[in-house]
Design an enzyme around this catalytic site. Structure first.
Site, PDB file in Angstrom:
ATOM      1  N   HIS A   1      -3.631  -1.555  -1.736  1.00  0.00           N
ATOM      2  CA  HIS A   1      -2.489  -0.776  -0.888  1.00  0.00           C
ATOM      3  C   HIS A   1      -1.323  -1.468  -0.350  1.00  0.00           C
ATOM      4  CE1 HIS A   1      -6.414   1.126   0.141  1.00  0.00           C
ATOM      5  NE2 HIS A   1      -6.627  -0.190   0.756  1.00  0.00           N
TER       6      HIS A   1
ATOM      7  N   HIS B   1      -7.926  -9.746  -6.801  1.00  0.00           N
ATOM      8  CA  HIS B   1      -7.864  -8.953  -5.892  1.00  0.00           C
ATOM      9  C   HIS B   1      -9.048  -7.827  -6.773  1.00  0.00           C
ATOM     10  CE1 HIS B   1      -7.267  -7.028  -1.809  1.00  0.00           C
ATOM     11  NE2 HIS B   1      -7.113  -5.746  -2.613  1.00  0.00           N
TER      12      HIS B   1
END
Length: 280
Positions: free
Chosen positions: A74, A157
């Protein structure tokens, strides 16, 4: 065994919205005292309303005691963060993004003891948006690091635990720690791998735990049950800070210990009071 005492580094898991930011700012100054922390890293890709990061929030977290910020998929949800990514050494983009993507692939920052620490993040490939090979990206970053930088922290991540375990084993003995983010659910597999690398699949979420991975339960259930789209607002209740502390030998870069950390809201207030007493 190093003659110097181990560095104590904390990685704070995904900060979600205003509740996550608030507990970080309240807790971190006191945590640095109570836990004798030398360096604090936080994943902040969900810090702005649950998705993305703004310059104001970056500086809020930095002023609150966070020494370095990592991001994830994001990262570019808020275009205004581009200028911060380009000029600030205290924030990194995923290293397996294209070379022309805004931001830096890694950073090297000094601790309070002036020991250099390298930090970089990578995105996984299983159940994630298409991205370059994270293994090759890790190799590129490690080849660029100055030889005197022994302490290296990797925020992986990624969604799948198998994907994270692959990275841990691939980098074992080459970095100090591979710690996972993204799922918002802490795992109980913290360990020191045979080569001396600290590993955990996911360090958890920092934000409202009376939620579904940080979002209002009623909104998520409504969409899951009816397929009617709703706005997944950030929840507010039972805020906790989740993270992991790693002790690292500064002369070798090998991990000596790893421990999960959970700070509740009442504990955060106690830590804030401790920091205030030390300051005054």
């Amino acid at each position: 065994m190093s003659s110097a005492s181990p560095l104590r580094i904390l990685l704070i898991g995904d900060i979600v919205g205003k509740p996550g930011r608030q507990i970080v700012v309240r807790a971190v100054p006191g945590l640095k005292i109570a836990e004798r922390l030398d360096f604090v890293v936080a994943n902040a890709e969900n810090a702005a309303g649950g998705s993305g990061l703004t310059p104001e929030i970056f500086y809020e977290l930095s002023a609150g005691g966070v020494d370095c910020i990592t991001m994830g998929d994001h990262i570019y949800r808020r275009r205004e963060i581009y200028s911060v990514l380009e000029r600030e050494p205290r924030i990194v983009r995923p290293a397996n993004y294209p070379v022309d993507a805004p931001g830096r692939a890694f950073t090297v920052l000094p601790t309070a003891r002036q020991t250099p620490v390298a930090v970089f993040s990578l995105l996984g490939r299983i159940f994630m948006p298409p991205v370059d090979c994270p293994l090759q990206a890790a190799d590129r970053v490690l080849a660029e690091l100055p030889p005197e930088v022994r302490v290296v922290l990797v925020d992986y991540h990624a969604e799948a635990t198998s994907d994270k375990q692959i990275m841990g084993r691939y980098l074992d003995g080459r970095v100090s720690a591979v710690l996972g983010t993204h799922t918002h659910v802490a795992t109980a597999d913290q360990q020191i791998l045979p080569g001396g690398t600290a590993f955990q699949c996911d360090v958890g979420m920092t934000g409202p735990h009376q939620s579904i991975i940080g979002r209002r339960i009623d909104r998520v259930l409504e969409t899951a049950r009816t397929f009617r789209p709703t706005h997944f607002e950030v929840a507010t209740d039972d805020c906790r800070l989740h993270g992991t502390i790693v002790e690292i030998e500064p002369e070798t870069g090998r991990a000596a210990a790893i421990r999960r950390l959970v700070v509740t809201q009442p504990e955060a207030e106690q830590l804030a009071a401790l920091a205030q007493r030390e300051k005054g």
